[in-house]
Design a protein around this motif. Structure first.
Motif, PDB file in Angstrom:
ATOM      1  N   ASN A 336      38.174   0.899  68.815  1.00  0.00           N
ATOM      2  CA  ASN A 336      39.526   1.154  68.332  1.00  0.00           C
ATOM      3  C   ASN A 336      39.923   0.102  67.306  1.00  0.00           C
ATOM      4  OD1 ASN A 336      40.747   3.322  70.345  1.00  0.00           O
ATOM      5  ND2 ASN A 336      39.529   1.887  71.559  1.00  0.00           N
ATOM      6  N   TYR A 337      40.871   0.444  66.445  1.00  0.00           N
ATOM      7  CA  TYR A 337      41.411  -0.496  65.476  1.00  0.00           C
ATOM      8  C   TYR A 337      42.874  -0.737  65.793  1.00  0.00           C
ATOM      9  CZ  TYR A 337      43.201  -2.379  61.057  1.00  0.00           C
ATOM     10  OH  TYR A 337      43.829  -3.157  60.113  1.00  0.00           O
ATOM     11  N   TYR A 338      43.211  -1.997  66.073  1.00  0.00           N
ATOM     12  CA  TYR A 338      44.576  -2.406  66.384  1.00  0.00           C
ATOM     13  C   TYR A 338      45.137  -3.214  65.223  1.00  0.00           C
ATOM     14  CZ  TYR A 338      43.517  -1.270  71.294  1.00  0.00           C
ATOM     15  OH  TYR A 338      43.172  -0.642  72.467  1.00  0.00           O
ATOM     16  N   ASP A 339      46.114  -2.654  64.520  1.00  0.00           N
ATOM     17  CA  ASP A 339      46.822  -3.405  63.487  1.00  0.00           C
ATOM     18  C   ASP A 339      48.134  -3.865  64.113  1.00  0.00           C
ATOM     19  OD1 ASP A 339      48.289  -4.368  61.357  1.00  0.00           O
ATOM     20  OD2 ASP A 339      47.693  -2.766  59.979  1.00  0.00           O
ATOM     21  N   PRO A 348      54.731  -5.799  67.484  1.00  0.00           N
ATOM     22  CA  PRO A 348      53.892  -5.721  68.679  1.00  0.00           C
ATOM     23  C   PRO A 348      54.094  -6.871  69.664  1.00  0.00           C
ATOM     24  CG  PRO A 348      52.642  -5.114  66.749  1.00  0.00           C
ATOM     25  CD  PRO A 348      53.948  -5.642  66.252  1.00  0.00           C
ATOM     26  N   SER A 349      54.061  -6.524  70.958  1.00  0.00           N
ATOM     27  CA  SER A 349      54.137  -7.495  72.039  1.00  0.00           C
ATOM     28  C   SER A 349      52.730  -7.791  72.567  1.00  0.00           C
ATOM     29  CB  SER A 349      55.031  -6.973  73.159  1.00  0.00           C
ATOM     30  OG  SER A 349      54.962  -7.783  74.305  1.00  0.00           O
ATOM     31  N   TYR A 350      52.040  -6.770  73.073  1.00  0.00           N
ATOM     32  CA  TYR A 350      50.654  -6.894  73.505  1.00  0.00           C
ATOM     33  C   TYR A 350      49.966  -5.560  73.247  1.00  0.00           C
ATOM     34  CZ  TYR A 350      51.881  -4.094  77.603  1.00  0.00           C
ATOM     35  OH  TYR A 350      52.304  -3.071  78.418  1.00  0.00           O
ATOM     36  N   SER A 351      48.648  -5.520  73.339  1.00  0.00           N
ATOM     37  CA  SER A 351      47.899  -4.275  73.170  1.00  0.00           C
ATOM     38  C   SER A 351      47.491  -3.699  74.522  1.00  0.00           C
ATOM     39  CB  SER A 351      46.662  -4.509  72.292  1.00  0.00           C
ATOM     40  OG  SER A 351      47.019  -4.920  70.998  1.00  0.00           O
ATOM     41  N   ILE A 352      46.573  -4.377  75.215  1.00  0.00           N
ATOM     42  CA  ILE A 352      46.009  -3.846  76.462  1.00  0.00           C
ATOM     43  C   ILE A 352      46.557  -4.617  77.653  1.00  0.00           C
ATOM     44  CG2 ILE A 352      43.885  -3.453  77.764  1.00  0.00           C
ATOM     45  CD1 ILE A 352      42.412  -3.336  75.047  1.00  0.00           C
ATOM     46  N   ASN A 353      47.042  -3.876  78.647  1.00  0.00           N
ATOM     47  CA  ASN A 353      47.528  -4.465  79.892  1.00  0.00           C
ATOM     48  C   ASN A 353      46.673  -3.928  81.030  1.00  0.00           C
ATOM     49  OD1 ASN A 353      49.018  -4.791  82.403  1.00  0.00           O
ATOM     50  ND2 ASN A 353      50.831  -5.254  81.186  1.00  0.00           N
ATOM     51  N   SER A 354      46.056  -4.820  81.794  1.00  0.00           N
ATOM     52  CA  SER A 354      45.247  -4.424  82.948  1.00  0.00           C
ATOM     53  C   SER A 354      45.910  -4.954  84.210  1.00  0.00           C
ATOM     54  CB  SER A 354      43.822  -4.978  82.829  1.00  0.00           C
ATOM     55  OG  SER A 354      43.033  -4.579  83.933  1.00  0.00           O
ATOM     56  N   ARG A 355      46.342  -4.040  85.070  1.00  0.00           N
ATOM     57  CA  ARG A 355      47.080  -4.430  86.270  1.00  0.00           C
ATOM     58  C   ARG A 355      46.717  -3.496  87.422  1.00  0.00           C
ATOM     59  NH1 ARG A 355      51.551  -5.743  84.571  1.00  0.00           N
ATOM     60  NH2 ARG A 355      52.844  -5.617  86.441  1.00  0.00           N
ATOM     61  N   ALA A 356      47.219  -3.812  88.611  1.00  0.00           N
ATOM     62  CA  ALA A 356      46.981  -2.990  89.807  1.00  0.00           C
ATOM     63  C   ALA A 356      45.498  -2.711  89.999  1.00  0.00           C
ATOM     64  CB  ALA A 356      47.765  -1.680  89.730  1.00  0.00           C
ATOM     65  N   LYS A 357      44.675  -3.743  89.811  1.00  0.00           N
ATOM     66  CA  LYS A 357      43.233  -3.692  90.034  1.00  0.00           C
ATOM     67  C   LYS A 357      42.502  -2.744  89.089  1.00  0.00           C
ATOM     68  CE  LYS A 357      43.683  -4.990  94.911  1.00  0.00           C
ATOM     69  NZ  LYS A 357      43.347  -4.652  96.313  1.00  0.00           N
ATOM     70  N   TYR A 366      38.535  -3.808  67.065  1.00  0.00           N
ATOM     71  CA  TYR A 366      38.921  -4.702  65.975  1.00  0.00           C
ATOM     72  C   TYR A 366      40.438  -4.873  65.973  1.00  0.00           C
ATOM     73  CZ  TYR A 366      38.725  -6.811  61.284  1.00  0.00           C
ATOM     74  OH  TYR A 366      38.806  -7.677  60.214  1.00  0.00           O
ATOM     75  N   TRP A 367      40.886  -6.137  65.985  1.00  0.00           N
ATOM     76  CA  TRP A 367      42.306  -6.452  65.887  1.00  0.00           C
ATOM     77  C   TRP A 367      42.611  -7.108  64.543  1.00  0.00           C
ATOM     78  CZ3 TRP A 367      40.395  -5.918  70.712  1.00  0.00           C
ATOM     79  CH2 TRP A 367      41.235  -5.373  71.712  1.00  0.00           C
ATOM     80  N   ARG A 368      43.635  -6.624  63.888  1.00  0.00           N
ATOM     81  CA  ARG A 368      44.208  -7.327  62.746  1.00  0.00           C
ATOM     82  C   ARG A 368      45.534  -7.916  63.204  1.00  0.00           C
ATOM     83  NH1 ARG A 368      47.547  -4.779  57.738  1.00  0.00           N
ATOM     84  NH2 ARG A 368      47.956  -6.728  56.624  1.00  0.00           N
ATOM     85  N   THR A 369      45.702  -9.216  63.046  1.00  0.00           N
ATOM     86  CA  THR A 369      46.918  -9.856  63.519  1.00  0.00           C
ATOM     87  C   THR A 369      47.702 -10.443  62.348  1.00  0.00           C
ATOM     88  OG1 THR A 369      45.815 -11.983  63.874  1.00  0.00           O
ATOM     89  CG2 THR A 369      45.865 -10.435  65.732  1.00  0.00           C
ATOM     90  N   ALA A 370      48.991 -10.618  62.592  1.00  0.00           N
ATOM     91  CA  ALA A 370      49.854 -11.227  61.590  1.00  0.00           C
ATOM     92  C   ALA A 370      49.645 -12.740  61.564  1.00  0.00           C
ATOM     93  CB  ALA A 370      51.312 -10.908  61.901  1.00  0.00           C
ATOM     94  N   THR A 371      50.004 -13.364  60.469  1.00  0.00           N
ATOM     95  CA  THR A 371      49.902 -14.816  60.357  1.00  0.00           C
ATOM     96  C   THR A 371      50.714 -15.483  61.463  1.00  0.00           C
ATOM     97  OG1 THR A 371      49.664 -14.651  57.963  1.00  0.00           O
ATOM     98  CG2 THR A 371      50.312 -16.795  58.854  1.00  0.00           C
ATOM     99  N   GLY A 372      50.077 -16.377  62.200  1.00  0.00           N
ATOM    100  CA  GLY A 372      50.762 -17.091  63.264  1.00  0.00           C
ATOM    101  C   GLY A 372      50.760 -16.391  64.606  1.00  0.00           C
ATOM    102  N   LEU A 393      36.530  -8.110  67.783  1.00  0.00           N
ATOM    103  CA  LEU A 393      36.792  -8.940  66.615  1.00  0.00           C
ATOM    104  C   LEU A 393      38.287  -9.081  66.386  1.00  0.00           C
ATOM    105  CD1 LEU A 393      34.206  -7.473  64.048  1.00  0.00           C
ATOM    106  CD2 LEU A 393      33.844  -9.250  65.779  1.00  0.00           C
ATOM    107  N   VAL A 394      38.705 -10.264  65.994  1.00  0.00           N
ATOM    108  CA  VAL A 394      40.080 -10.516  65.572  1.00  0.00           C
ATOM    109  C   VAL A 394      40.027 -11.026  64.143  1.00  0.00           C
ATOM    110  CG1 VAL A 394      42.203 -11.798  65.961  1.00  0.00           C
ATOM    111  CG2 VAL A 394      40.854 -10.997  67.913  1.00  0.00           C
ATOM    112  N   ASN A 395      40.568 -10.246  63.224  1.00  0.00           N
ATOM    113  CA  ASN A 395      40.498 -10.576  61.796  1.00  0.00           C
ATOM    114  C   ASN A 395      39.068 -10.864  61.346  1.00  0.00           C
ATOM    115  OD1 ASN A 395      43.334 -10.347  61.613  1.00  0.00           O
ATOM    116  ND2 ASN A 395      43.581 -12.480  62.253  1.00  0.00           N
ATOM    117  N   GLY A 396      38.141 -10.084  61.923  1.00  0.00           N
ATOM    118  CA  GLY A 396      36.739 -10.177  61.539  1.00  0.00           C
ATOM    119  C   GLY A 396      35.913 -11.198  62.285  1.00  0.00           C
ATOM    120  N   THR A 397      36.540 -11.963  63.185  1.00  0.00           N
ATOM    121  CA  THR A 397      35.835 -13.017  63.921  1.00  0.00           C
ATOM    122  C   THR A 397      35.647 -12.627  65.380  1.00  0.00           C
ATOM    123  OG1 THR A 397      36.753 -14.730  62.479  1.00  0.00           O
ATOM    124  CG2 THR A 397      35.911 -15.440  64.620  1.00  0.00           C
TER     125      THR A 397
END
Length: 448
Positions: A336-339, A348-357, A366-372, A393-397
């Motif tokens: 998936n691609y997350y911008d 955006p607050s968060y992408s993936i939340n894993s809870r309740a086991k 691939y994640w693209r994130t904003a500066t900071g 990957l986050v911004n290619g890393t």
């Protein structure tokens, strides 16, 4: 990994690009055809989920209405036609419904546009009266609204639901006709208690609740909660959602009013998978301009042994949270691609939340994130869920998302799961090209 021949087949399917020939089909409307890389016609309406393409391919697989006879192939362009084509939710006869153009759910049987005021007629509801009746300064914050105005609100909401909720029967394919801007605005496709459904090539927008309910007990300050998802799966099995576009537009959350100091939220989920739903593949969709986007599991206990979900090759852009929020199940999230930069007021607050086991395998995304923006905020959890997988990957890393989250939070995400994905058709072990590739191969209108 998929076999070379299967990967070639998938590449052909992804290159479904142009020349969708409209062919008359026994007077029932245009046949839905596109051309693949070898110039062979592919009938979207009769296409079934490929083998090993995620959890929905397990067991009997997902074939939707592909076995429909000519009497059960429909082309629809109005709300009334869609309702008639769907028929009874209990009728499992195979059917194909081709959506031509954009259907406005907020219309009557004659096609007249309906507004929120039309749904209040005869109910006695008014927002001003509701706000006065349940003002926390006088009504308090310890109990849900009860009384004349809450009864009236519920009645008005029920009138809207009768109009905009479309109940999808078993063994059904709903597909947009290429080249017609096919989709539904203001509607909610409900797949409840049925098996074997395909939804593809549709733009699904503006699913809005005219009558959100005030809940003063929801959180520290209370919340306004709405009722409709663009697509909702409840106790549904074998569902394939492919090449759709989801958006709140044209009314974004930034335009919502505030009452009692809280946002008057008219949007619920984009695609929610709850109440024991199982064996679902969600692929090559675009999720944009939305807050609570995909909920997997409606409580911490209601879906034990269910919620086997595959989510791959989707674009998530302008999504605040729940991309997805997962409970209990075995969920595979790959390619998936997350911008996560802000869009139209959706920060955006968060992408993936894993809870309740929950047992999540998230790999080669691939994640693209904003500066900071902090990598630690890409995940979330309650301390009981797991996220395994590598190649993200986050911004290619290359980045260990779980390690970043755990270093900043006391409730740790576990790093091991109790299963190994095997239904992995199309899995690419490198995420580096996803931003470019998925820009032209996801969402509605690509298959045209």
């Amino acid at each position: 990994m998929a076999s070379p021949s299967h990967r070639r087949s998938l590449r052909k399917r992804r290159s479904l690009l142009v020349a969708g020939a409209a062919v008359a089909a026994t007077g029932l409307g245009a046949a839905v055809f596109v051309m693949n890389a070898d110039a062979n016609p592919v009938d979207l309406a009769h296409q079934t989920l490929p083998a090993k393409d995620g959890w929905a391919a397990s067991g009997s697989g997902t074939t939707g209405g592909s076995q429909a006879d000519s009497a059960h192939v429909f082309t629809v362009s109005t709300r009334a036609q869609l309702v008639k084509a769907l028929g009874s939710a209990s009728n499992s006869t195979a059917k194909i419904i081709k959506v031509k153009g954009t259907i406005d759910a907020n219309t009557d049987d004659a096609g007249k546009k309906l507004t929120c005021a039309d749904y209040t007629s005869g109910t006695g509801y008014s927002l001003a009266a509701y706000l006065k009746a349940y003002d926390p300064s006088t009504y308090g914050r310890s109990k849900l609204p009860k009384g004349t105005q809450e009864t009236a609100r519920a009645a008005a909401q029920a009138k809207q639901a009768k109009n905009i909720v479309f109940k999808v029967p078993a063994n059904t394919t709903i597909v947009g006709v290429p080249g017609t801007k096919a989709g539904i605005t203001g509607g909610s496709l409900q797949v409840k208690g049925v098996d074997n459904v395909i939804i593809r090539n549709l733009t699904l927008t503006a699913t809005e609740d005219c009558f959100p309910q005030w809940d003063p007990t929801d959180g520290d300050d209370g919340n306004w909660n709405s009722a409709y998802d663009a697509v909702t799966l409840r106790t549904a099995t074998h569902v394939w959602a492919d090449h759709n576009t989801f958006s709140d537009g044209p009314h974004f959350d930034s335009a919502n009013a505030k009452y009692y100091g809280r946002e008057y939220q008219i949007h619920d989920g984009a695609l929610d998978i709850t109440n024991g739903s199982d064996l679902v593949t969600v692929e090559r969709n675009q999720f944009t301009n939305h807050d609570k986007t995909m909920l997997i599991g409606s409580s911490d206990t209601d879906s034990t042994g269910k919620l086997h979900i595959s989510i791959h090759h989707n674009v998530w852009k302008g999504i605040i949270q729940r991309a997805p929020l997962t409970r209990i199940g075995q969920v595979h999230i790959y390619n998936n691609y997350y911008d996560t930069t802000a869009l139209n007021g959706y920060a955006p607050s968060y992408s993936i939340n894993s809870r309740a086991k929950a047992q999540v395998v998230a790999e080669d995304n691939y994640w693209r994130t904003a500066t900071g923006q902090k990598v630690a905020k890409l995940l979330s959890g309650d301390g009981t869920g797991s996220v395994a997988g590598s190649g993200n990957l986050v911004n290619g890393t290359a980045t260990d998302l779980v390690a970043a989250y755990n270093a900043a939070n006391s409730k740790k995400i576990k790093t091991t799961v109790n299963w190994t994905p095997t239904l992995t058709a199309g899995l690419q072990t490198s995420a580096k090209n996803l931003p470019t590739e998925l820009a032209t191969t996801t969402g509605a209108g690509v298959l045209s």
